[in-house]
Design an enzyme around this catalytic site. Sequence first.
Site, PDB file in Angstrom:
ATOM      1  CB  CYS A  52      10.076  16.455  36.614  1.00 29.68           C
ATOM      2  SG  CYS A  52      10.766  17.233  35.149  1.00 29.68           S
ATOM      3  CB  CYS A  99      16.528  12.339  32.520  1.00 30.63           C
ATOM      4  SG  CYS A  99      15.044  12.541  31.513  1.00 30.63           S
ATOM      5  CG  HIS A 143      11.810   9.670  29.752  1.00 32.10           C
ATOM      6  ND1 HIS A 143      11.286  10.593  30.615  1.00 32.10           N
ATOM      7  CD2 HIS A 143      10.917   9.542  28.747  1.00 32.10           C
ATOM      8  CE1 HIS A 143      10.121  11.014  30.141  1.00 32.10           C
ATOM      9  NE2 HIS A 143       9.877  10.393  29.006  1.00 32.10           N
TER      10      HIS A 143
HETATM   11  N1  DGL Z   1      10.816  14.515  33.232  1.00 31.74           N
HETATM   12  C1  DGL Z   1      11.918  15.170  32.585  1.00 31.74           C
HETATM   13  C2  DGL Z   1      13.168  15.070  33.475  1.00 31.74           C
HETATM   14  O1  DGL Z   1      13.293  14.187  34.293  1.00 31.74           O
HETATM   15  C3  DGL Z   1      12.220  14.595  31.218  1.00 31.74           C
HETATM   16  C4  DGL Z   1      11.133  14.831  30.205  1.00 31.74           C
HETATM   17  C5  DGL Z   1      10.951  16.295  29.881  1.00 31.74           C
HETATM   18  O2  DGL Z   1      11.846  16.920  29.277  1.00 31.74           O
HETATM   19  O3  DGL Z   1       9.914  16.828  30.251  1.00 31.74           O
HETATM   20  O4  DGL Z   1      14.047  15.875  33.341  1.00 31.74           O
END
Ligand code: DGL
Length: 267
Positions: A75, A183, A185
Amino acid sequence: VTARSLPIGVFDSGVGGLTVVAALRERLPAESILYLGDTARLPYGTKSPETVLRYTRKNVDFLLARGIKAVVVACNTASALAVPHLAPALPLWGVIEAGAERAAAASGGRVGVIATESTIRSDAYAAALRRLRPELDVRSQACPLFVPLVEEGWTEDEIAEAVARRYLEPLLDAGIDTLVLGCTHYPLLRPVLERVVGPGVALVDSASAVAEQVARDLEAAGLRADGAPGAPRGELHAYVTDTAERFARLAHQILDGDLTFELVDVT
Ligand code: DGL
């Protein structure tokens, strides 16, 4: 069991971090992976540093208790807000350093960073980039609509493209030559982002950058699983903190093959 044969623990706020797992499995096919998606507490990208640090500690402890040799914080938000405050007892990587290194190496001088609100507010990518190359001009942009678009499966249509145009316009006006996908996603939006930024801007994916760094560091530490030709492919097991039906489609889009999720409580 030798340390080399233990799995690598990977966690994210949800299943988006499977983009990092996909990159790790491509680069390090012999490694086994224990994945934790904290689906009960996502999103992290809008939360405070204190909360994200608290969640991160729990996730790391959960994975440690299952017997791992190293941790990858997939993350970006947890990497930006929590990793600098951890004192891990085993090798641990966030995705920021690797992404910043690759962007600093690729850029002609102007780098754009896109990420969640909390990651952008932390300034972690910009600070890492400036440490590497102080003269870099870094422009950052939070893109809070990207995560829900990806989770809704709207990654290839004109709505995603319109949203991307709106977010990226200031960065393109500033003349960026490199764009960091900060990020979990965002690799799923890559085709749309490529269309919007055009061929003159290099897209840097933190997921594949961290896979490269993990491979290098495990090798140096003598911790790499035996990847001799013909060696079996590593196993992948996934835990989630809330039921994952909603995310199963996203998981299948990221990783081919069946992935089952085991529901756990990390608190
Ligand atoms: N996994 C989060 C990131 O890479 C994106 C999703 C979230 O906000 O939890 O920042």
